[in-house]
Design a protein around this motif. Structure first.
Motif, mmCIF file in Angstrom:
data_model
loop_
_atom_site.group_PDB
_atom_site.id
_atom_site.type_symbol
_atom_site.label_atom_id
_atom_site.label_comp_id
_atom_site.label_asym_id
_atom_site.label_seq_id
_atom_site.Cartn_x
_atom_site.Cartn_y
_atom_site.Cartn_z
ATOM 1 N N PRO A 44 36.360 23.249 -60.360
ATOM 2 C CA PRO A 44 34.992 22.804 -60.610
ATOM 3 C C PRO A 44 34.790 22.178 -61.984
ATOM 4 C CG PRO A 44 34.985 24.931 -59.522
ATOM 5 C CD PRO A 44 36.420 24.634 -59.872
ATOM 6 N N ASP A 45 35.503 22.690 -62.998
ATOM 7 C CA ASP A 45 35.404 22.082 -64.324
ATOM 8 C C ASP A 45 35.916 20.644 -64.302
ATOM 9 O OD1 ASP A 45 34.277 24.283 -65.448
ATOM 10 O OD2 ASP A 45 36.080 24.969 -66.484
ATOM 11 N N THR A 47 35.965 18.594 -61.830
ATOM 12 C CA THR A 47 35.103 17.679 -61.079
ATOM 13 C C THR A 47 34.027 17.073 -61.973
ATOM 14 O OG1 THR A 47 33.572 19.432 -60.378
ATOM 15 C CG2 THR A 47 35.437 18.953 -58.922
ATOM 16 N N ASN A 163 29.247 15.612 -52.943
ATOM 17 C CA ASN A 163 29.452 16.982 -52.465
ATOM 18 C C ASN A 163 28.505 17.306 -51.308
ATOM 19 O OD1 ASN A 163 31.347 18.371 -54.648
ATOM 20 N ND2 ASN A 163 29.920 17.048 -55.732
ATOM 21 N N VAL A 168 25.829 22.925 -54.207
ATOM 22 C CA VAL A 168 26.325 22.955 -55.581
ATOM 23 C C VAL A 168 25.300 23.672 -56.445
ATOM 24 C CG1 VAL A 168 27.774 20.905 -55.405
ATOM 25 C CG2 VAL A 168 25.376 20.650 -56.026
ATOM 26 N N GLN A 172 27.055 23.657 -61.940
ATOM 27 C CA GLN A 172 27.961 22.570 -61.572
ATOM 28 C C GLN A 172 27.320 21.213 -61.833
ATOM 29 O OE1 GLN A 172 28.627 24.148 -57.540
ATOM 30 N NE2 GLN A 172 30.820 24.028 -57.953
ATOM 31 N N ASN A 175 27.226 20.584 -65.624
ATOM 32 C CA ASN A 175 28.536 20.202 -66.143
ATOM 33 C C ASN A 175 28.880 18.760 -65.807
ATOM 34 O OD1 ASN A 175 28.890 22.748 -67.203
ATOM 35 N ND2 ASN A 175 30.164 23.486 -65.522
#
Length: 228
Positions: A44-45, A47, A163, A168, A172, A175
């Motif tokens: 996830p980071d 992305t 997504n 999400v 998320q 970020n």
């Protein structure tokens, strides 16, 4: 978010300032710090990362290979001096583009967009109930008419479209839009952006395509799914 890797923090800071003026979030690392972060970063980071910009430092080719082995995120190398052999080695290591300095942040952003378009030609846009969301930085369209959005709102919409099959979280989204290391902005700003985005989409579409479930997050849905 764009990740800048360079030994010289004054160079990194200058590029961070330039990208910031273009509305693009960034984070910078020295090479020794980047290696540890990259290999420990979660999926996830990563992305949230749009591209890696690699300054002129030793072991840069090794970093390029590591990036390519783990992800399809574009990487651009900045060269202080011209040199055919070094350029060829960088391409062989997996970088997507090599640019001679000095170069403006807007040109780097344009090159990143071009690389992403070439990498995903079949995914240039998402259509949902008359709403067309582009993945190359263009403003969305509602029934063929361009809906001009601020960069943050457009990035949120692009992230939701990318997504679409899953929910999400606010974290998320934050970020992806502000970067992983922005401590000057509160995460709650995402809710304000989404509220403004919803009003504009509802006005054009006649319904709200962003579904929210408490504790579960946000998801882009069709009119039929929203009514169910």
């Amino acid at each position: 978010m764009i990740i800048i890797v360079d030994e010289r923090m004054d160079v990194s800071d200058a590029y961070r300032s330039s990208f910031g003026r273009e509305g693009v979030s960034t984070a910078s690392f020295k090479p020794v710090d980047f290696e540890g972060w990259f290999h420990s970063a979660s999926g996830p980071d990563l992305t949230a990362v749009e591209a890696f910009v690699l300054g002129d430092f030793d072991l840069r080719e090794n970093f390029a290979r590591s990036i390519r082995a783990r992800s399809e995120i574009p990487s651009i190398a900045l060269n202080d001096q011209a040199g055919l052999e070094s350029v060829l080695k960088l391409y062989a290591a997996g970088v997507d583009d090599v640019v001679r300095k000095p170069v403006h942040a807007r040109e780097i952003i344009a090159r990143i967009g071009a690389i992403r378009r070439r990498a995903m030609p079949e995914q240039r846009f998402t259509d949902i109930d008359g709403l067309r969301i582009f993945s190359d930085g263009r403003d969305p369209e509602i029934h063929g008419v361009t809906l001009v959005l601020p960069r943050r709102e457009r990035r949120i919409l692009e992230y939701l479209a990318a997504n679409q099959m899953r929910r999400v979280s606010r974290t998320q989204i934050f970020n992806a839009v502000y970067g992983l290391f922005d401590e000057e902005v509160e995460e709650s700003v995402v809710e304000s952006h989404i509220s403004k985005l919803r009003k504009k989409l509802r006005l054009g579409l006649g319904h709200d395509p962003i579904d929210t479930k408490r504790y579960l997050g946000y998801q882009l849905v069709t009119r039929a799914a929203a009514a169910a």
